[in-house]
Design a protein around this motif. Structure first.
Motif, PDB file in Angstrom:
ATOM      1  N   ASN A  69       0.828  -1.222   0.000  1.00  0.00           N
ATOM      2  CA  ASN A  69       0.000   0.000   0.000  1.00  0.00           C
ATOM      3  C   ASN A  69       0.853   1.260   0.000  1.00  0.00           C
ATOM      4  O   ASN A  69       0.555   2.249   0.680  1.00  0.00           O
ATOM      5  CB  ASN A  69      -0.963  -0.014   1.192  1.00  0.00           C
ATOM      6  CG  ASN A  69      -1.895  -1.190   1.128  1.00  0.00           C
ATOM      7  OD1 ASN A  69      -2.537  -1.422   0.105  1.00  0.00           O
ATOM      8  ND2 ASN A  69      -1.962  -1.967   2.195  1.00  0.00           N
ATOM      9  N   LYS A  71       2.529   4.693  -0.902  1.00  0.00           N
ATOM     10  CA  LYS A  71       2.071   5.969  -1.460  1.00  0.00           C
ATOM     11  C   LYS A  71       3.132   7.019  -1.167  1.00  0.00           C
ATOM     12  O   LYS A  71       3.537   7.191  -0.012  1.00  0.00           O
ATOM     13  CB  LYS A  71       0.730   6.370  -0.839  1.00  0.00           C
ATOM     14  CG  LYS A  71       0.171   7.671  -1.346  1.00  0.00           C
ATOM     15  CD  LYS A  71      -0.319   7.575  -2.770  1.00  0.00           C
ATOM     16  CE  LYS A  71      -0.957   8.898  -3.185  1.00  0.00           C
ATOM     17  NZ  LYS A  71      -1.246   8.948  -4.589  1.00  0.00           N
ATOM     18  N   TYR A  92       3.722   3.211   3.941  1.00  0.00           N
ATOM     19  CA  TYR A  92       3.540   1.830   3.516  1.00  0.00           C
ATOM     20  C   TYR A  92       3.199   0.976   4.722  1.00  0.00           C
ATOM     21  O   TYR A  92       3.321   1.414   5.870  1.00  0.00           O
ATOM     22  CB  TYR A  92       4.789   1.296   2.803  1.00  0.00           C
ATOM     23  CG  TYR A  92       6.005   1.183   3.695  1.00  0.00           C
ATOM     24  CD1 TYR A  92       6.840   2.275   3.916  1.00  0.00           C
ATOM     25  CD2 TYR A  92       6.314  -0.013   4.334  1.00  0.00           C
ATOM     26  CE1 TYR A  92       7.951   2.185   4.732  1.00  0.00           C
ATOM     27  CE2 TYR A  92       7.431  -0.121   5.157  1.00  0.00           C
ATOM     28  CZ  TYR A  92       8.241   0.976   5.349  1.00  0.00           C
ATOM     29  OH  TYR A  92       9.343   0.867   6.165  1.00  0.00           O
ATOM     30  N   GLN A  93       2.795  -0.225   4.424  1.00  0.00           N
ATOM     31  CA  GLN A  93       2.392  -1.178   5.445  1.00  0.00           C
ATOM     32  C   GLN A  93       3.227  -2.444   5.241  1.00  0.00           C
ATOM     33  O   GLN A  93       3.405  -2.892   4.107  1.00  0.00           O
ATOM     34  CB  GLN A  93       0.905  -1.475   5.243  1.00  0.00           C
ATOM     35  CG  GLN A  93       0.225  -2.248   6.299  1.00  0.00           C
ATOM     36  CD  GLN A  93      -1.279  -2.365   5.985  1.00  0.00           C
ATOM     37  OE1 GLN A  93      -1.695  -2.326   4.822  1.00  0.00           O
ATOM     38  NE2 GLN A  93      -2.072  -2.503   7.020  1.00  0.00           N
ATOM     39  N   TRP A  99       1.919   0.080   9.918  1.00  0.00           N
ATOM     40  CA  TRP A  99       2.129   1.201   9.012  1.00  0.00           C
ATOM     41  C   TRP A  99       3.408   1.950   9.366  1.00  0.00           C
ATOM     42  O   TRP A  99       3.773   2.036  10.543  1.00  0.00           O
ATOM     43  CB  TRP A  99       0.949   2.172   9.081  1.00  0.00           C
ATOM     44  CG  TRP A  99      -0.230   1.668   8.324  1.00  0.00           C
ATOM     45  CD1 TRP A  99      -1.277   0.958   8.820  1.00  0.00           C
ATOM     46  CD2 TRP A  99      -0.469   1.807   6.916  1.00  0.00           C
ATOM     47  NE1 TRP A  99      -2.150   0.642   7.817  1.00  0.00           N
ATOM     48  CE2 TRP A  99      -1.694   1.154   6.636  1.00  0.00           C
ATOM     49  CE3 TRP A  99       0.231   2.410   5.870  1.00  0.00           C
ATOM     50  CZ2 TRP A  99      -2.220   1.098   5.353  1.00  0.00           C
ATOM     51  CZ3 TRP A  99      -0.296   2.348   4.603  1.00  0.00           C
ATOM     52  CH2 TRP A  99      -1.508   1.698   4.352  1.00  0.00           C
TER      53      TRP A  99
END
Length: 135
Positions: A69, A71, A92-93, A99
């Motif tokens: 994820n 960004k 990100y995770q 996270w």
């Protein structure tokens, strides 16, 4: 192959390069991202030394396997001739669901065709709560 805009950069063309990089990295497509770099590009990413477009693709494939994820947001910090400095942050995770927000600075140097020859990135990660996400 030319990757416009070409150096020397002005504020408008430097901003374009930064936005193009942000868009490419947010695609999370190693091939797309790698095409902005020279075939013999030199990177320092944290403590990793990466040489050439093929190693860039391998590095990014591994990166986005572990950073889920993802960004990114980049900001132009400065420019001169064929060089651009940016600050950035991304979130990100990991696979466990934790996270992170990463903060960093990059120094870029481009060749006459607008491809990035050198990329030096200093990055620090911070654990964040899902509710603290900004991106």
């Amino acid at each position: 192959m030319k990757k416009h805009p070409l150096p020397p950069f002005n504020e408008e063309t430097a901003q374009q390069k930064v936005q193009m990089a942000e868009d490419a990295w947010n695609s999370k497509d190693p091939l797309t991202v790698s095409m902005a770099y020279t075939e013999d590009t030199e990177w320092r990413n944290r403590t990793s030394f990466i040489n050439g477009r093929t190693e860039v693709q391998e590095f990014l494939k591994d990166k986005w396997t572990h950073e889920l994820n993802y960004k990114l947001k980049k900001e132009l910090w400065g420019f001169r001739n064929n060089r651009i400095a940016v600050r950035f942050e991304y979130e990100y995770q990991n696979k466990k669901g934790q996270w992170f927000r990463a903060y960093g600075n990059e120094n870029w140097q481009f060749d006459e065709n607008g491809l990035m020859q050198k990329r030096y990135a200093s990055i620090n990660d911070l654990e964040i709560k899902k509710s603290d996400r900004k991106l």
